[in-house]
Motif scaffolding. Structure first.
Motif: not given
Length: 266
Positions: A117-143
């Motif tokens: 749980i410690a490893i996945t909490t850190i690892g997937f937390g870093l993945l969330l940070w990467y996705a958020d920092s690189k996100a284009t945010q151009v789509k809505t839920v209906h797209q």
């Protein structure tokens, strides 16, 4: 359990079910760190019911609209935005169901440790940070497309591994395909409804087979406090997420994961 333990665990369940911070990482802390007794199957069912009611009541208009659109257009050639979105929720749920039935027992035996749980909490937390920092945010839920729904659904299936965070990994996947933060969160919450419902039904079936006595007061308090905390969590998260981003949750996950590692090795 004492009344204090009942309330604290219910609040933890309600909050962490929908925040991208891993419910399993938090629910292990009271037993591992504080020595609290396991809350039991009946209590798990009760807090899941509370969380499910919260998300269904919050999204009641969406559920009603999507359900109506699916029954009226879902099986026809003339799809609407809402009927397509209903299909994407169904498609996104299938991988989690398949992975759950295929690997549930293996996960229960080999992956429910504080170290995992410690490893996945850190690892997937870093993945969330990467996705958020690189996100284009151009789509809505209906797209969202069917390919996007499959991708997010496969990500949700990974959440069977404790510490991943179902909401965290689905929001990460949503950001990766270009959804804006609020749309990624909304689709994650809609996806949670069949998953929580299924988990609650399975737990209920298991509960019916156990001869243990049921503390109905504990179940009532657990369901009520889980509902209140989950509803407040959904409301505030959707109101703030576009402004604050995912970084506060990433930092929190890194701190939590590090604390769990220290607990394991010290």
């Amino acid at each position: 359990m004492t009344l204090f333990e009942i309330i604290i665990l219910a609040i933890i369940q309600g909050l962490t079910e929908f925040l991208p911070i891993s419910s399993s990482a938090h629910l292990i802390l009271p037993s591992e760190v504080l020595g609290w007794n396991d809350q039991g199957l009946a209590y798990d069912v009760a807090v899941h019911v509370g969380s499910l009611l919260a998300v269904m009541i919050y999204f009641r208009e969406d559920i009603w609209r999507l359900t109506g659109a699916w029954f009226s257009h879902g099986l026809s050639a003339s799809q609407t935005q809402d009927s397509r979105l209903a299909w994407w929720v169904i498609i996104g749920t299938i991988p989690a169901v398949m992975f759950g039935f295929a690997f549930k027992d293996l996960i229960e035996i080999y992956a429910r440790s504080a170290l995992v749980i410690a490893i996945t909490t850190i690892g997937f937390g870093l993945l969330l940070w990467y996705a958020d920092s690189k996100a284009t945010q151009v789509k809505t839920v209906h797209q969202i497309t069917w390919k996007n729904a499959v991708f997010i659904g496969l990500a949700q299936a990974i959440a069977i591994i404790p510490g991943t965070s179902r909401s965290g990994i689905t929001m990460t996947a949503g950001l990766m395909i270009g959804l804006d933060r609020e749309s990624a969160a909304r689709f994650s919450f809609l996806l949670s409804i069949p998953v929580i419902l299924g988990a609650g039904l399975l737990a209920t079936l298991d509960l019916l087979e156990t001869p243990n006595a049921v503390d109905w007061h504990a179940l009532l308090f657990g369901a009520v406090f889980s509902f209140v905390s989950a509803y407040a969590c959904i409301y505030l998260f959707l109101a703030w997420i576009s402004k604050i981003g995912m970084l506060p949750f990433v930092i929190y996950r890194l701190i939590l994961g590090t604390a769990l590692l220290l607990f394991v090795f010290i």
